[in-house]
Design an enzyme around this catalytic site. Structure first.
Site, PDB file in Angstrom:
ATOM      1  N   ASP A  38       0.798  -1.242   0.000  1.00 10.29           N
ATOM      2  CA  ASP A  38       0.000   0.000   0.000  1.00 10.29           C
ATOM      3  C   ASP A  38       0.829   1.291   0.000  1.00 10.29           C
ATOM      4  O   ASP A  38       0.508   2.242   0.727  1.00 10.29           O
ATOM      5  CB  ASP A  38      -0.967   0.013   1.189  1.00 10.29           C
ATOM      6  CG  ASP A  38      -1.905  -1.183   1.190  1.00 10.29           C
ATOM      7  OD1 ASP A  38      -1.867  -1.971   0.236  1.00 10.29           O
ATOM      8  OD2 ASP A  38      -2.667  -1.329   2.157  1.00 10.29           O
ATOM      9  N   LYS A 143      -6.673  -4.857  -3.081  1.00  8.40           N
ATOM     10  CA  LYS A 143      -7.327  -5.522  -1.945  1.00  8.40           C
ATOM     11  C   LYS A 143      -8.333  -4.573  -1.289  1.00  8.40           C
ATOM     12  O   LYS A 143      -8.057  -3.381  -1.150  1.00  8.40           O
ATOM     13  CB  LYS A 143      -6.266  -5.987  -0.936  1.00  8.40           C
ATOM     14  CG  LYS A 143      -5.437  -4.874  -0.320  1.00  8.40           C
ATOM     15  CD  LYS A 143      -4.281  -5.449   0.491  1.00  8.40           C
ATOM     16  CE  LYS A 143      -3.462  -4.385   1.175  1.00  8.40           C
ATOM     17  NZ  LYS A 143      -4.128  -3.636   2.215  1.00  8.40           N
ATOM     18  N   CYS A 176      -1.930  -2.478   7.855  1.00  2.85           N
ATOM     19  CA  CYS A 176      -1.911  -3.406   6.713  1.00  2.85           C
ATOM     20  C   CYS A 176      -0.686  -4.308   6.688  1.00  2.85           C
ATOM     21  O   CYS A 176      -0.764  -5.447   6.218  1.00  2.85           O
ATOM     22  CB  CYS A 176      -2.062  -2.627   5.412  1.00  2.85           C
ATOM     23  SG  CYS A 176      -3.731  -1.941   5.239  1.00  2.85           S
TER      24      CYS A 176
HETATM   25  N1  TIU Z   1      -2.621   0.306   4.338  1.00  2.00           N
HETATM   26  C1  TIU Z   1      -3.039   0.518   5.576  1.00  2.00           C
HETATM   27  O1  TIU Z   1      -2.300   0.367   6.523  1.00  2.00           O
HETATM   28  N2  TIU Z   1      -4.329   1.036   5.723  1.00  2.00           N
HETATM   29  C2  TIU Z   1      -4.724   1.850   6.756  1.00  2.00           C
HETATM   30  O2  TIU Z   1      -5.874   2.246   6.826  1.00  2.00           O
HETATM   31  N3  TIU Z   1      -3.750   2.219   7.652  1.00  2.00           N
HETATM   32  C3  TIU Z   1      -3.894   3.120   8.687  1.00  2.00           C
HETATM   33  O3  TIU Z   1      -2.965   3.207   9.476  1.00  2.00           O
HETATM   34  N4  TIU Z   1      -5.005   3.838   8.791  1.00  2.00           N
END
Ligand code: TIU
Length: 244
Positions: A38, A143, A176
């Site tokens: 991500d 995802k 994530c």
């Molecule tokens: N990619 C991921 O970690 N999504 C989140 O929403 N992370 C947060 O820390 N909010």
């Protein structure tokens, strides 16, 4: 008896080992993938999902240059590189109401932002930052959730390529990255988390998030700084020394 799990090959005498916590992590290029979780504008740049939740996105800035070096070295070594992106279909049909309606964000998933609709596939904010952009042939796993395995083809992709170990990077450490490492661990993968290639909006979570991976003899996996990984990668890529 066949096993439904990946079976990490025992390291041979010449397999380079990453100096990691809680102990060495063998680096076999053919069965290991580098995973970037991500690394999207929505998390690392202002105006996206991360900031809408009240976070200071500057906390993640340090990850990009270190991870860029790791990505380039992994590509040069021929390691499989897999990228993931968290996000939703434009009609949000894959976004559970519990996620859409949670909390009091300044903007919700699907709302307009400076980089397009927040956390929606196809929008500029949803895509990966320029410095870490996938090159041809690198799989990109979209995802809907925090974990890379849930409702995706990630598991099949790894199985088809004979991957049994994951070197995990990206954001955020306790969300994530952790969810993916926990999913992977339950599925039988061995995961090495690169401590300076993962980032959190919360310094305290960054520290304990990493400690939680490697505690208890490596309850979820291993941790190591990028430099330790790069040293083992260089050794793995070097032509074997002839003794004759
Ligand atoms: N990619 C991921 O970690 N999504 C989140 O929403 N992370 C947060 O820390 N909010």
């Amino acid at each position: 008896m066949t096993t439904p799990f990946p079976v990490p090959a025992p390291p041979g005498p010449d397999t380079p080992v990453v100096d990691a916590q809680p102990y060495g992590f063998p680096l076999d290029l053919a069965t290991t993938a580098l995973v970037l979780i991500d690394m999207q504008r929505d998390f690392v740049e202002p105006g996206g999902f991360g900031e809408s939740l009240g976070n200071d996105v500057a906390q993640l800035a340090g990850v990009v240059p270190v991870l860029k070096g790791v990505l380039e070295a992994a590509r040069a070594a021929g390691l499989l590189v897999v990228h993931t992106r968290e996000g939703h279909l434009p009609d949000l049909s894959d976004c559970p109401p519990a996620k859409l309606l949670r909390g009091k964000p300044s903007a919700r998933i699907g709302d307009p932002g400076p980089n397009g609709r927040i956390l929606v596939r196809g929008e500029k904010g949803h895509d990966i930052v320029d410095d870490l952009y996938p090159v041809d042939g690198e799989p990109v796993v979209d995802k809907p959730g925090k974990g890379a395995f849930y409702a995706t083809g990630f598991g099949d992709l790894l199985r088809e390529r004979g991957i049994t170990r994951l070197v995990v990077t990206g954001v955020t450490t306790e969300v994530c990255v952790h969810t993916t490492v926990r999913e992977a661990n339950d599925r039988g993968y061995e995961c090495l988390v690169l401590s300076d290639c993962v980032g959190s909006y919360f310094p305290a979570f960054q520290q304990v998030g990493l400690e939680m991976v490697a505690a208890q003899g490596g309850i979820f996996g291993w941790t190591a700084p990028a430099a330790a990984f790069l040293a083992a990668l260089a050794a793995a890529s070097a032509p074997a020394l002839s003794t004759t």
